[in-house]
Design a protein around this motif. Structure first.
Motif, PDB file in Angstrom:
ATOM      1  N   ILE A  73     -29.796  -1.327   5.468  1.00 46.05           N
ATOM      2  CA  ILE A  73     -29.750   0.106   5.152  1.00 46.05           C
ATOM      3  C   ILE A  73     -28.386   0.620   5.581  1.00 46.05           C
ATOM      4  CG2 ILE A  73     -30.780   2.364   5.601  1.00 46.05           C
ATOM      5  CD1 ILE A  73     -33.429   0.938   6.122  1.00 46.05           C
ATOM      6  N   ALA A  74     -27.688   1.253   4.643  1.00 45.06           N
ATOM      7  CA  ALA A  74     -26.323   1.706   4.911  1.00 45.06           C
ATOM      8  C   ALA A  74     -26.305   2.650   6.106  1.00 45.06           C
ATOM      9  CB  ALA A  74     -25.762   2.405   3.679  1.00 45.06           C
ATOM     10  N   PRO A 122     -40.961  12.139  -7.987  1.00 47.25           N
ATOM     11  CA  PRO A 122     -41.112  12.189  -6.529  1.00 47.25           C
ATOM     12  C   PRO A 122     -41.691  10.895  -5.963  1.00 47.25           C
ATOM     13  CG  PRO A 122     -41.788  14.276  -7.496  1.00 47.25           C
ATOM     14  CD  PRO A 122     -41.508  13.339  -8.646  1.00 47.25           C
ATOM     15  N   GLY A 123     -41.038  10.392  -4.916  1.00 44.21           N
ATOM     16  CA  GLY A 123     -41.485   9.169  -4.255  1.00 44.21           C
ATOM     17  C   GLY A 123     -40.857   7.905  -4.788  1.00 44.21           C
ATOM     18  N   ASP A 124     -40.024   7.993  -5.813  1.00 46.12           N
ATOM     19  CA  ASP A 124     -39.434   6.791  -6.397  1.00 46.12           C
ATOM     20  C   ASP A 124     -38.304   6.220  -5.542  1.00 46.12           C
ATOM     21  OD1 ASP A 124     -41.095   6.827  -8.543  1.00 46.12           O
ATOM     22  OD2 ASP A 124     -39.571   7.320 -10.036  1.00 46.12           O
ATOM     23  N   LEU A 125     -38.175   4.897  -5.610  1.00 47.05           N
ATOM     24  CA  LEU A 125     -36.961   4.208  -5.181  1.00 47.05           C
ATOM     25  C   LEU A 125     -36.064   4.152  -6.409  1.00 47.05           C
ATOM     26  CD1 LEU A 125     -35.272   2.314  -3.288  1.00 47.05           C
ATOM     27  CD2 LEU A 125     -36.582   0.414  -4.271  1.00 47.05           C
ATOM     28  N   PHE A 126     -34.906   4.778  -6.355  1.00 45.52           N
ATOM     29  CA  PHE A 126     -33.973   4.740  -7.476  1.00 45.52           C
ATOM     30  C   PHE A 126     -33.024   3.573  -7.285  1.00 45.52           C
ATOM     31  CE2 PHE A 126     -29.794   6.072  -9.341  1.00 45.52           C
ATOM     32  CZ  PHE A 126     -30.175   5.897 -10.665  1.00 45.52           C
ATOM     33  N   VAL A 127     -32.963   2.678  -8.276  1.00 40.67           N
ATOM     34  CA  VAL A 127     -32.094   1.514  -8.209  1.00 40.67           C
ATOM     35  C   VAL A 127     -30.843   1.804  -9.035  1.00 40.67           C
ATOM     36  CG1 VAL A 127     -31.913  -0.959  -8.572  1.00 40.67           C
ATOM     37  CG2 VAL A 127     -34.118   0.048  -7.961  1.00 40.67           C
ATOM     38  N   ALA A 128     -29.725   1.938  -8.347  1.00 41.89           N
ATOM     39  CA  ALA A 128     -28.456   2.286  -8.976  1.00 41.89           C
ATOM     40  C   ALA A 128     -27.687   1.004  -9.282  1.00 41.89           C
ATOM     41  CB  ALA A 128     -27.642   3.192  -8.058  1.00 41.89           C
ATOM     42  N   ARG A 165     -20.182   0.876 -18.563  1.00 47.08           N
ATOM     43  CA  ARG A 165     -19.337   2.074 -18.655  1.00 47.08           C
ATOM     44  C   ARG A 165     -19.330   2.909 -17.383  1.00 47.08           C
ATOM     45  NH1 ARG A 165     -22.034   1.705 -23.637  1.00 47.08           N
ATOM     46  NH2 ARG A 165     -20.634   1.406 -25.423  1.00 47.08           N
ATOM     47  N   ALA A 166     -20.406   2.841 -16.603  1.00 39.85           N
ATOM     48  CA  ALA A 166     -20.485   3.648 -15.393  1.00 39.85           C
ATOM     49  C   ALA A 166     -21.408   2.972 -14.399  1.00 39.85           C
ATOM     50  CB  ALA A 166     -21.010   5.055 -15.726  1.00 39.85           C
ATOM     51  N   HIS A 167     -21.281   3.358 -13.143  1.00 40.01           N
ATOM     52  CA  HIS A 167     -22.157   2.829 -12.105  1.00 40.01           C
ATOM     53  C   HIS A 167     -23.337   3.774 -11.935  1.00 40.01           C
ATOM     54  CE1 HIS A 167     -23.641   1.090  -8.401  1.00 40.01           C
ATOM     55  NE2 HIS A 167     -22.729   0.121  -8.480  1.00 40.01           N
ATOM     56  N   GLY A 168     -24.539   3.180 -11.780  1.00 46.53           N
ATOM     57  CA  GLY A 168     -25.739   4.003 -11.633  1.00 46.53           C
ATOM     58  C   GLY A 168     -25.687   4.941 -10.449  1.00 46.53           C
ATOM     59  N   ALA A 169     -24.848   4.618  -9.446  1.00 52.83           N
ATOM     60  CA  ALA A 169     -24.738   5.496  -8.282  1.00 52.83           C
ATOM     61  C   ALA A 169     -24.225   6.878  -8.666  1.00 52.83           C
ATOM     62  CB  ALA A 169     -23.816   4.859  -7.239  1.00 52.83           C
ATOM     63  N   GLN A 170     -23.506   6.958  -9.784  1.00 55.43           N
ATOM     64  CA  GLN A 170     -23.004   8.252 -10.242  1.00 55.43           C
ATOM     65  C   GLN A 170     -24.139   9.177 -10.681  1.00 55.43           C
ATOM     66  OE1 GLN A 170     -19.554   5.778 -12.429  1.00 55.43           O
ATOM     67  NE2 GLN A 170     -19.534   7.946 -12.955  1.00 55.43           N
ATOM     68  N   PHE A 171     -25.326   8.609 -10.916  1.00 60.01           N
ATOM     69  CA  PHE A 171     -26.467   9.412 -11.356  1.00 60.01           C
ATOM     70  C   PHE A 171     -27.523   9.531 -10.262  1.00 60.01           C
ATOM     71  CE2 PHE A 171     -24.588   7.065 -14.886  1.00 60.01           C
ATOM     72  CZ  PHE A 171     -24.197   8.113 -15.712  1.00 60.01           C
ATOM     73  N   ALA A 172     -27.198   9.054  -9.064  1.00 59.60           N
ATOM     74  CA  ALA A 172     -28.174   9.048  -7.979  1.00 59.60           C
ATOM     75  C   ALA A 172     -28.561  10.463  -7.555  1.00 59.60           C
ATOM     76  CB  ALA A 172     -27.625   8.271  -6.790  1.00 59.60           C
ATOM     77  N   GLY A 198     -21.819   0.718  -5.118  1.00 68.18           N
ATOM     78  CA  GLY A 198     -22.655   1.907  -5.185  1.00 68.18           C
ATOM     79  C   GLY A 198     -22.754   2.597  -3.842  1.00 68.18           C
ATOM     80  N   ALA A 199     -22.841   1.807  -2.765  1.00 67.63           N
ATOM     81  CA  ALA A 199     -22.918   2.383  -1.425  1.00 67.63           C
ATOM     82  C   ALA A 199     -21.643   3.157  -1.094  1.00 67.63           C
ATOM     83  CB  ALA A 199     -23.161   1.284  -0.396  1.00 67.63           C
ATOM     84  N   GLU A 200     -20.491   2.627  -1.547  1.00 67.40           N
ATOM     85  CA  GLU A 200     -19.231   3.346  -1.337  1.00 67.40           C
ATOM     86  C   GLU A 200     -19.249   4.690  -2.056  1.00 67.40           C
ATOM     87  OE1 GLU A 200     -16.049   0.917  -2.661  1.00 67.40           O
ATOM     88  OE2 GLU A 200     -16.352  -0.647  -1.133  1.00 67.40           O
ATOM     89  N   LEU A 201     -19.756   4.694  -3.284  1.00 67.33           N
ATOM     90  CA  LEU A 201     -19.819   5.938  -4.044  1.00 67.33           C
ATOM     91  C   LEU A 201     -20.764   6.948  -3.402  1.00 67.33           C
ATOM     92  CD1 LEU A 201     -19.942   4.421  -7.664  1.00 67.33           C
ATOM     93  CD2 LEU A 201     -18.024   5.636  -6.607  1.00 67.33           C
ATOM     94  N   LEU A 202     -21.768   6.440  -2.669  1.00 69.57           N
ATOM     95  CA  LEU A 202     -22.774   7.310  -2.053  1.00 69.57           C
ATOM     96  C   LEU A 202     -22.491   7.572  -0.577  1.00 69.57           C
ATOM     97  CD1 LEU A 202     -25.886   5.552  -3.624  1.00 69.57           C
ATOM     98  CD2 LEU A 202     -25.049   7.837  -4.209  1.00 69.57           C
ATOM     99  N   ALA A 203     -21.364   7.072  -0.072  1.00 68.72           N
ATOM    100  CA  ALA A 203     -21.100   7.099   1.374  1.00 68.72           C
ATOM    101  C   ALA A 203     -21.120   8.505   1.947  1.00 68.72           C
ATOM    102  CB  ALA A 203     -19.772   6.418   1.676  1.00 68.72           C
TER     103      ALA A 203
END
Length: 534
Positions: free
Chosen positions: A29-30, A51-57, A62-69, A86-91
């Motif tokens: 876990i980051a 609600p309650g979902d684990l979102f997998v980025a 064309r783009a990283h899923g983290a951009q839509f997190a 993705g973790a860097e984008l969400l840091a």
């Protein structure tokens, strides 16, 4: 076309702790983010997060899923699974735990299965792979299993069924998170059996991870999807992955072609072989094929002496192979041959209607819509219709743009070899010039100056072709758009003729230059038949 919002998911779920998930899969876990949360389902598309979902980025082309997190979290997602990028984008700014994996796509199916309590384990599962025949075989499987009294589920190219619930499909095999949610919903619907198409794309992209099929089936391997796999060997290796312990417990392999023989040899699980070829040795052998209504009756015999006789309502020898494969898979799954024989007798054989698969819309002229979209499928469909066509056999078809261009001239050659009148038109051009695609198909016909097919257009292009019955002159037309080609072929047909509209089958959307257009071959054919009647 089905939208992402049409996803089937379970109504009731059990909360799983993110910390337990991290331990179960050896993930971290980051730091700097919330350390724990509860998750109840999994989504890899932010638009379907709840609600309650684990979102997998996931990383994309064309783009990283983290951009839509952030959007997924705004919809209620309580944790994120992603890779280091993705973790860097969400840091900065993430309000939920971020779990980091080296390759989140490779574990997505297994993670989703874990979160949802491994729903496939409660099902009798049958997975079918191969180039042609997957859809027909899974429909026949579902038909037989329901005849045996099971509540069935079906997943494939045309539609998805959970008991009596039905939605249209957008992919042959759903994405991993959607698939596991669907299986959990099937569990709630008291579904007991699953008949599922397993595409090579799905195997390569880990979509069926988290399922070990009870029985895997193989139909055949012909040229298709080489734009994705690169060559036949890679295509074969991807299909062969289904016949490993991680994917299935046992299999049934049709060995009518050399690729089937190789598949049986390469399989890492116990497999039974099946053949429809006279004199060929296999565990299951089809014999005594005879006309039966619109299709064929046949006998299926195991080398241990078990035997049954049944029929399929679909025409053509390849549909005998599909039907026999479905029956053999059910028997290899543990059903008693006496129960199967009784169920088939009560159900009038394997009489499932398969949308867009040799679907007969009219009889005078006979108009048939079929999904045949590659060379061998086109050859087989024409060969199946030839013996019962007393007049001329016409075919309307095209090739898909931006997909495996190498097969285009071979499709043109197959059409000329099998038909009396050929109408080359568009399939799904996608972003490719439709005229260029048609020209490459026409190159295989041997005609450089085709007719337009329009009334008063003059002499069509012709070419000499030969088959077992002798030589004949084949008319070749180029007609676009597709709706015009279908109308032209049907209006020009005589009452004893057959018109095969091939390539799109059940599909209702045609993509041209990034724009979706409504186009259903069956709707266009019925309109032409109505105009003919008027």
């Amino acid at each position: 076309m089905t939208s992402p919002i049409d996803r089937i998911r379970p109504a009731a779920t059990t909360a799983r702790q993110v910390s337990d998930l991290a331990v179960a899969f050896g993930l971290t876990i980051a730091p700097g983010q919330p350390a724990d949360a509860a998750v109840t389902c999994v989504a890899s598309d932010n638009r379907v997060a709840q609600p309650g979902d684990l979102f997998v980025a996931l990383p994309g082309a064309r783009a990283h899923g983290a951009q839509f997190a952030a959007d997924a979290v705004g919809r209620g997602a309580t944790a994120i699974l992603t890779d280091a990028r993705g973790a860097e984008l969400l840091a900065v700014g993430s309000t939920v735990p971020v779990i980091v994996a080296d390759d989140p796509r490779a574990i997505l199916g297994s993670v989703a299965a874990w979160v949802l309590g491994n729903p496939a384990e409660g099902l009798m599962t049958f997975g079918v792979t191969g180039t042609n025949g997957k859809t027909t075989t899974t429909y026949q499987l579902d038909h037989l299993l329901r005849a045996l009294g099971w509540t069935g589920g079906l997943i494939g190219t045309v539609e998805t069924r959970s008991g009596d619930r039905v939605i249209a499909s957008t992919l042959t095999t759903p994405e991993a998170a959607d698939l596991q949610a669907l299986l959990a919903a099937m569990r709630e619907d008291h579904v007991r059996t699953l008949s599922m198409e397993v595409s090579s794309h799905a195997l390569a992209q880990h979509r069926v991870d988290g399922i070990v099929f009870g029985v895997a089936g193989f139909t055949n391997l012909t040229q298709d999807h080489l734009d994705f796999h690169g060559d036949f060997e890679s295509y074969f290796a991807t299909k062969a992955d289904l016949f490993t312990p991680a994917r299935a417990r046992r299999g049934v392999v049709t060995v009518d072609d050399p690729w089937g023989e190789r598949m049986a040899e390469a399989a890492q699980i116990p497999v039974a072989t099946l053949t429809t070829l006279p004199g060929k040795a296999a565990d299951w052998v089809v014999t005594d094929v005879a006309p039966h209504g619109t299709g064929s009756a046949f006998t299926l015999t195991h080398r241990d002496g078990r035997t049954l006789r049944t029929s399929t309502s679909l025409p053509g020898g390849y549909n005998v192979a599909n039907a026999a494969l479905a029956v053999a898979m059910v028997l290899e799954g543990g059903s008693d041959i006496r129960d199967v024989t009784d169920a088939l007798a009560a159900a009038d054989g394997l009489s499932a209607t398969v949308p867009g698969r040799m679907e007969v819309l009219a009889t005078a002229p006979r108009v048939v819509v079929d999904f045949a979209h590659n060379t061998e499928a086109l050859e087989l469909s024409l060969a199946a219709l030839r013996p019962t066509t007393t007049g001329r056999l016409a075919v309307v078809f095209g090739a898909t743009g931006d997909r495996d261009p190498g097969k285009r001239p071979f499709m043109g050659a197959a059409a000329v070899h099998g038909a009396d009148v050929v109408y080359v038109t568009d399939d799904d051009p996608h972003d490719e010039d439709p005229g260029k695609v048609r020209t490459e198909v026409l190159a295989g016909t041997g005609v450089t100056d085709p007719g337009t097919g329009a009334p008063g257009s003059g002499t069509p292009g012709t070419v000499e072709a030969a088959d077992d019955s002798g030589s004949r002159t084949v008319e070749v037309h180029e007609v676009a758009p597709r709706a015009d080609a279908i109308r032209t072929a049907i209006l020009a047909a005589g009452p004893d003729d057959t018109v095969l509209v091939a390539g799109r089958g059940h599909e209702t959307i045609q993509e041209i230059a990034g724009v979706d257009h409504e186009l259903d071959d069956r709707v266009e054919a019925r309109a032409a038949l109505a105009a003919r009647g008027a």
